[in-house]
Design a protein around this motif. Sequence first.
Motif, PDB file in Angstrom:
ATOM      1  N   THR A   1      -1.529 -10.607  -9.981  1.00 35.49           N
ATOM      2  CA  THR A   1      -2.964 -10.878  -9.899  1.00 35.49           C
ATOM      3  C   THR A   1      -3.746  -9.593  -9.622  1.00 35.49           C
ATOM      4  O   THR A   1      -3.451  -8.874  -8.665  1.00 35.49           O
ATOM      5  N   ASN A   2      -4.705  -9.300 -10.490  1.00 32.74           N
ATOM      6  CA  ASN A   2      -5.576  -8.112 -10.340  1.00 32.74           C
ATOM      7  C   ASN A   2      -4.811  -6.789 -10.372  1.00 32.74           C
ATOM      8  O   ASN A   2      -5.348  -5.750  -9.953  1.00 32.74           O
ATOM      9  N   ALA A   3      -3.579  -6.796 -10.869  1.00 35.55           N
ATOM     10  CA  ALA A   3      -2.839  -5.533 -11.004  1.00 35.55           C
ATOM     11  C   ALA A   3      -3.389  -4.740 -12.185  1.00 35.55           C
ATOM     12  O   ALA A   3      -3.894  -5.307 -13.160  1.00 35.55           O
ATOM     13  N   ASP A   4      -3.295  -3.406 -12.099  1.00 31.46           N
ATOM     14  CA  ASP A   4      -3.759  -2.538 -13.178  1.00 31.46           C
ATOM     15  C   ASP A   4      -2.548  -2.049 -13.968  1.00 31.46           C
ATOM     16  O   ASP A   4      -1.752  -1.258 -13.476  1.00 31.46           O
ATOM     17  N   LEU A   5      -2.404  -2.556 -15.202  1.00 32.12           N
ATOM     18  CA  LEU A   5      -1.277  -2.199 -16.067  1.00 32.12           C
ATOM     19  C   LEU A   5      -1.747  -1.371 -17.254  1.00 32.12           C
ATOM     20  O   LEU A   5      -1.122  -1.354 -18.306  1.00 32.12           O
ATOM     21  N   THR A   6      -2.834  -0.640 -17.057  1.00 29.02           N
ATOM     22  CA  THR A   6      -3.382   0.185 -18.132  1.00 29.02           C
ATOM     23  C   THR A   6      -2.335   1.167 -18.643  1.00 29.02           C
ATOM     24  O   THR A   6      -1.776   1.960 -17.878  1.00 29.02           O
ATOM     25  N   GLY A   7      -2.041   1.098 -19.936  1.00 33.04           N
ATOM     26  CA  GLY A   7      -1.108   2.052 -20.538  1.00 33.04           C
ATOM     27  C   GLY A   7       0.330   1.878 -20.119  1.00 33.04           C
ATOM     28  O   GLY A   7       1.159   2.762 -20.354  1.00 33.04           O
ATOM     29  N   ALA A   8       0.681   0.761 -19.496  1.00 35.61           N
ATOM     30  CA  ALA A   8       2.064   0.544 -19.046  1.00 35.61           C
ATOM     31  C   ALA A   8       2.953   0.174 -20.246  1.00 35.61           C
ATOM     32  O   ALA A   8       2.482  -0.435 -21.215  1.00 35.61           O
TER      33      ALA A   8
ATOM     34  N   ASN B   1       5.660  -9.479  -5.132  1.00 35.61           N
ATOM     35  CA  ASN B   1       4.212  -9.508  -4.946  1.00 35.61           C
ATOM     36  C   ASN B   1       3.626  -8.170  -5.381  1.00 35.61           C
ATOM     37  O   ASN B   1       3.785  -7.168  -4.689  1.00 35.61           O
ATOM     38  N   LEU B   2       2.949  -8.171  -6.540  1.00 38.11           N
ATOM     39  CA  LEU B   2       2.328  -6.959  -7.071  1.00 38.11           C
ATOM     40  C   LEU B   2       0.813  -7.131  -7.178  1.00 38.11           C
ATOM     41  O   LEU B   2       0.154  -6.483  -7.980  1.00 38.11           O
ATOM     42  N   THR B   3       0.252  -7.979  -6.341  1.00 35.86           N
ATOM     43  CA  THR B   3      -1.191  -8.219  -6.398  1.00 35.86           C
ATOM     44  C   THR B   3      -1.959  -6.939  -6.092  1.00 35.86           C
ATOM     45  O   THR B   3      -1.711  -6.271  -5.088  1.00 35.86           O
ATOM     46  N   GLY B   4      -2.876  -6.599  -6.981  1.00 35.05           N
ATOM     47  CA  GLY B   4      -3.706  -5.415  -6.771  1.00 35.05           C
ATOM     48  C   GLY B   4      -2.974  -4.096  -6.888  1.00 35.05           C
ATOM     49  O   GLY B   4      -3.548  -3.047  -6.580  1.00 35.05           O
ATOM     50  N   ALA B   5      -1.728  -4.111  -7.359  1.00 30.66           N
ATOM     51  CA  ALA B   5      -0.969  -2.869  -7.486  1.00 30.66           C
ATOM     52  C   ALA B   5      -1.473  -2.054  -8.676  1.00 30.66           C
ATOM     53  O   ALA B   5      -1.931  -2.604  -9.676  1.00 30.66           O
TER      54      ALA B   5
ATOM     55  N   ARG C   1       0.813  -1.230   0.000  1.00 31.43           N
ATOM     56  CA  ARG C   1       0.000   0.000   0.000  1.00 31.43           C
ATOM     57  C   ARG C   1       0.838   1.269   0.000  1.00 31.43           C
ATOM     58  O   ARG C   1       0.352   2.359   0.314  1.00 31.43           O
ATOM     59  N   VAL C   2       2.103   1.181  -0.356  1.00 32.24           N
ATOM     60  CA  VAL C   2       2.961   2.361  -0.400  1.00 32.24           C
ATOM     61  C   VAL C   2       2.557   3.256  -1.577  1.00 32.24           C
ATOM     62  O   VAL C   2       2.040   2.780  -2.584  1.00 32.24           O
ATOM     63  N   ASN C   3       2.778   4.549  -1.445  1.00 31.00           N
ATOM     64  CA  ASN C   3       2.512   5.491  -2.530  1.00 31.00           C
ATOM     65  C   ASN C   3       3.841   5.836  -3.202  1.00 31.00           C
ATOM     66  O   ASN C   3       4.663   6.544  -2.633  1.00 31.00           O
ATOM     67  N   LEU C   4       4.046   5.304  -4.404  1.00 36.36           N
ATOM     68  CA  LEU C   4       5.264   5.573  -5.161  1.00 36.36           C
ATOM     69  C   LEU C   4       4.938   6.285  -6.478  1.00 36.36           C
ATOM     70  O   LEU C   4       5.670   6.178  -7.453  1.00 36.36           O
ATOM     71  N   THR C   5       3.851   7.032  -6.474  1.00 32.22           N
ATOM     72  CA  THR C   5       3.421   7.727  -7.689  1.00 32.22           C
ATOM     73  C   THR C   5       4.554   8.579  -8.263  1.00 32.22           C
ATOM     74  O   THR C   5       5.133   9.416  -7.557  1.00 32.22           O
ATOM     75  N   GLY C   6       4.884   8.353  -9.527  1.00 38.55           N
ATOM     76  CA  GLY C   6       5.892   9.162 -10.191  1.00 38.55           C
ATOM     77  C   GLY C   6       7.307   8.953  -9.703  1.00 38.55           C
ATOM     78  O   GLY C   6       8.207   9.705 -10.067  1.00 38.55           O
ATOM     79  N   ALA C   7       7.544   7.917  -8.907  1.00 35.82           N
ATOM     80  CA  ALA C   7       8.885   7.681  -8.363  1.00 35.82           C
ATOM     81  C   ALA C   7       9.815   7.114  -9.434  1.00 35.82           C
ATOM     82  O   ALA C   7       9.374   6.560 -10.438  1.00 35.82           O
TER      83      ALA C   7
ATOM     84  N   ASP D   1       0.552   1.964  -4.929  1.00 39.27           N
ATOM     85  CA  ASP D   1       0.248   2.916  -5.997  1.00 39.27           C
ATOM     86  C   ASP D   1       1.546   3.184  -6.752  1.00 39.27           C
ATOM     87  O   ASP D   1       2.419   3.901  -6.267  1.00 39.27           O
ATOM     88  N   LEU D   2       1.671   2.584  -7.933  1.00 37.30           N
ATOM     89  CA  LEU D   2       2.870   2.719  -8.754  1.00 37.30           C
ATOM     90  C   LEU D   2       2.547   3.463 -10.046  1.00 37.30           C
ATOM     91  O   LEU D   2       3.182   3.257 -11.071  1.00 37.30           O
ATOM     92  N   THR D   3       1.571   4.354  -9.961  1.00 39.19           N
ATOM     93  CA  THR D   3       1.165   5.124 -11.129  1.00 39.19           C
ATOM     94  C   THR D   3       2.344   5.928 -11.683  1.00 39.19           C
ATOM     95  O   THR D   3       3.023   6.648 -10.950  1.00 39.19           O
ATOM     96  N   ARG D   4       2.614   5.737 -12.955  1.00 36.86           N
ATOM     97  CA  ARG D   4       3.668   6.458 -13.689  1.00 36.86           C
ATOM     98  C   ARG D   4       5.067   6.265 -13.077  1.00 36.86           C
ATOM     99  O   ARG D   4       5.950   7.076 -13.289  1.00 36.86           O
ATOM    100  N   VAL D   5       5.268   5.195 -12.346  1.00 32.76           N
ATOM    101  CA  VAL D   5       6.580   4.950 -11.761  1.00 32.76           C
ATOM    102  C   VAL D   5       7.545   4.472 -12.837  1.00 32.76           C
ATOM    103  O   VAL D   5       7.156   3.799 -13.791  1.00 32.76           O
ATOM    104  N   ASN D   6       8.804   4.849 -12.710  1.00 34.23           N
ATOM    105  CA  ASN D   6       9.841   4.422 -13.647  1.00 34.23           C
ATOM    106  C   ASN D   6      10.531   3.190 -13.078  1.00 34.23           C
ATOM    107  O   ASN D   6      11.303   3.282 -12.127  1.00 34.23           O
TER     108      ASN D   6
END
Length: 241
Positions: free
Chosen positions: A157-164, A135-139, A98-104, A120-125
């Motif tokens: 499992t259940n990870a969101d890779l939209t646009g990755a 373990n990236l379940t639900g990430a 559950r860490v927030n790594l947005t844009g990291a 939350d790995l949104t837009r992470v590099n």
Amino acid sequence: MVDDPETQRQADALRSLLYLACPGAPPAAISDTARAIAERSGSQTSPTYAVAEAASLTAVPPRNSGRFHNLSRANLISADLARVNLTGANLTGADLARVNLTGANLTGADLIYANLAGADLTRVNLTRARMKLTNLTGADLTGADLAGGDLTNADLTNADLTGAHLTNVDLTGAILTGANLGGANLAAARQLRLVSGILWNLDTHWPDGLADTAYAWSDEVRPGSYRLRGGTARDRSSTSA
């Protein structure tokens, strides 16, 4: 025991900063220190100011310095690390649930055996990151860049890779049940297996030889969006590193 939500939020933020400042300190000591500082500072004080010297810790160590952030087995559950720079960091076995790594920036980071469930790995590099058995379940990996990464036996499992971006990613043994691959670039991904529950859409870029199979094995759940019924088809790309 921290029971105030704002104080708990500050304690979580302080804990992440203290781990970066003192990566070799015992986890229990870091947690106790963060909790004590948060309780003394009260809800009016920002954790960033409470640990002002941590402000420079997001910088990458100088090139050729031989130093990288060592956060192996660190407890960073629910920490706020948005936009932090952890290039080349050692996060082996770290608990990042559950860490927030947005844009990291985690370019070349070592995340083997790390727990990123619900992160939350949104837009992470994550280019060239090592994520074997991670373990990236639900990430949430929306818009993440995983080019050249190693996801061998990772659980998505259940990870969101939209646009990755998954160019040249090694997906050998990776679990993608229920993963959302809508708009993901998988054209050069290696060892991708089509399994039940994968979500995809017309913007998903499949490796050569899998697009027709994916369509044949899928049901349209809404216009332009599909879900895999099952199967074990694998891409035909090279298995070499």
